[in-house]
Scaffold this active site. Structure first.
Site, short mmCIF file in Angstrom:
data_model
loop_
_atom_site.label_atom_id
_atom_site.label_comp_id
_atom_site.label_asym_id
_atom_site.label_seq_id
_atom_site.Cartn_x
_atom_site.Cartn_y
_atom_site.Cartn_z
N CYS A 70 38.92 36.08 40.05
CA CYS A 70 38.77 37.51 39.76
C CYS A 70 39.26 37.74 38.33
O CYS A 70 40.44 37.49 38.03
CB CYS A 70 39.63 38.29 40.75
SG CYS A 70 39.64 40.07 40.48
N CYS A 182 32.84 39.52 35.50
CA CYS A 182 33.39 39.94 36.80
C CYS A 182 32.68 39.08 37.82
O CYS A 182 31.44 38.96 37.77
CB CYS A 182 33.10 41.42 37.05
SG CYS A 182 33.39 41.94 38.76
N1 DGL Z 1 35.61 40.46 41.15
C1 DGL Z 1 36.49 41.10 40.28
C2 DGL Z 1 36.48 40.54 38.87
O1 DGL Z 1 36.09 39.43 38.65
C3 DGL Z 1 36.78 42.56 40.36
C4 DGL Z 1 35.92 43.55 41.09
C5 DGL Z 1 36.67 44.82 41.47
O2 DGL Z 1 37.44 44.73 42.42
O3 DGL Z 1 36.49 45.86 40.82
O4 DGL Z 1 36.88 41.20 37.95
#
Ligand code: DGL
Length: 262
Positions: A70, A182
């Protein structure tokens, strides 16, 4: 021992998918913070609390490494996580470097997409400041893609209009590369690609993260002979019911279909 994967939601599956290609003989825990997703629009301190709760839980299960799959969690907490825990912690940040390397002058721009929180954080601004000498980088949050993917919405007729609305504010022919900063966005790599001229590279950090993990585990003599099993947890609750498992299977199938197109 297992390897823990953590994300605010299902985005980290896109990283685990690539990791299974290079480390098929490990066993994994996948933790989605389903109760608190999305992190992107929330205040930093609130998100940090969620992250530490989740990582405490993952470490209690007995893992040899944790991948913070993430970008948002990495940008707000990676240093503090490494200070608090002694096990190996691998983070992710938007793949700005390979994208900028593709751009040769100011007319070949780079679009970095990520969550609002990642885009606000100093970590990304420092990285861009270091690399973007020609000022070719533009920044764009795409929160709709987090929402769509959490709902398993992969229908082009629904998602493409959103992407067009966001992207058509830019002169797309000026771009050389787009960074998917993301992990949720990687489910839509094919759709983003469709909207840009065919020479534009759509880059995420997934395979790089997977290879980095493998290299470090090898150096630590810590590779396993497991069978690629994955135990799923949604905010600390083990996923065993049919619908819950089916949801994850759908995500792996989505990644299969993206991979076949590349
Ligand atoms: N999957 C996450 C990232 O790579 C964040 C998504 C979220 O929770 O807003 O930043």
């Amino acid at each position: 021992m297992k390897i823990g994967f953590f994300d605010s939601g299902i985005g980290g599956i896109t990283v685990l998918y690539d990791t299974l290609k290079v480390l098929p003989n490990e066993d994994y825990i996948y933790y989605a913070d389903t109760l608190n997703v999305p992190y992107g629009p929330k205040p930093k301190d609130e998100v940090k609390k969620y992250i530490f709760n989740a990582i405490d839980f993952i470490i209690e299960q007995g893992v040899k490494a944790v991948v913070i799959a993430c970008n948002t969690a990495t940008s707000v907490a990676i240093e503090e996580l490494r200070n608090k825990y002694s096990i190996l912690i691998i983070g992710m940040e938007p793949a700005v470097k390979p994208a900028i390397e593709k751009s040769k002058d100011i007319n070949e721009r780079v679009l970095v997409t990520a969550t609002a929180l990642t885009l606000k954080e100093e970590k990304l601004h420092n990285l861009i400041y270091k690399l973007d000498n020609e000022h070719v980088v533009d920044l764009l949050p795409l929160p709709g893609l987090v929402e769509f993917s959490e709902r398993l919405e992969f229908n082009e007729e629904i998602v493409l209009p959103y992407l067009k609305e966001q992207l058509f504010k830019y002169e797309l022919s000026n771009y050389e590369a787009v960074v998917l900063g993301c992990t949720h966005f990687s489910y839509y790599k094919d759709m983003v690609k469709k909207l840009f001229p065919s020479n534009v590279s759509i880059i995420d950090g997934n395979i790089g993260t997977a290879k980095n993990l493998k290299r470090i585990l090898k150096e630590m003599n810590s590779l396993n002979e497991g069978n690629g099993s994955i135990t799923f947890y949604n905010s600390g609750i083990r996923v065993e019911d049919k619908a819950g498992v089916h949801r994850y299977n759908t995500l792996f199938k989505r990644m299969d279909s993206i991979n076949e197109q590349n």
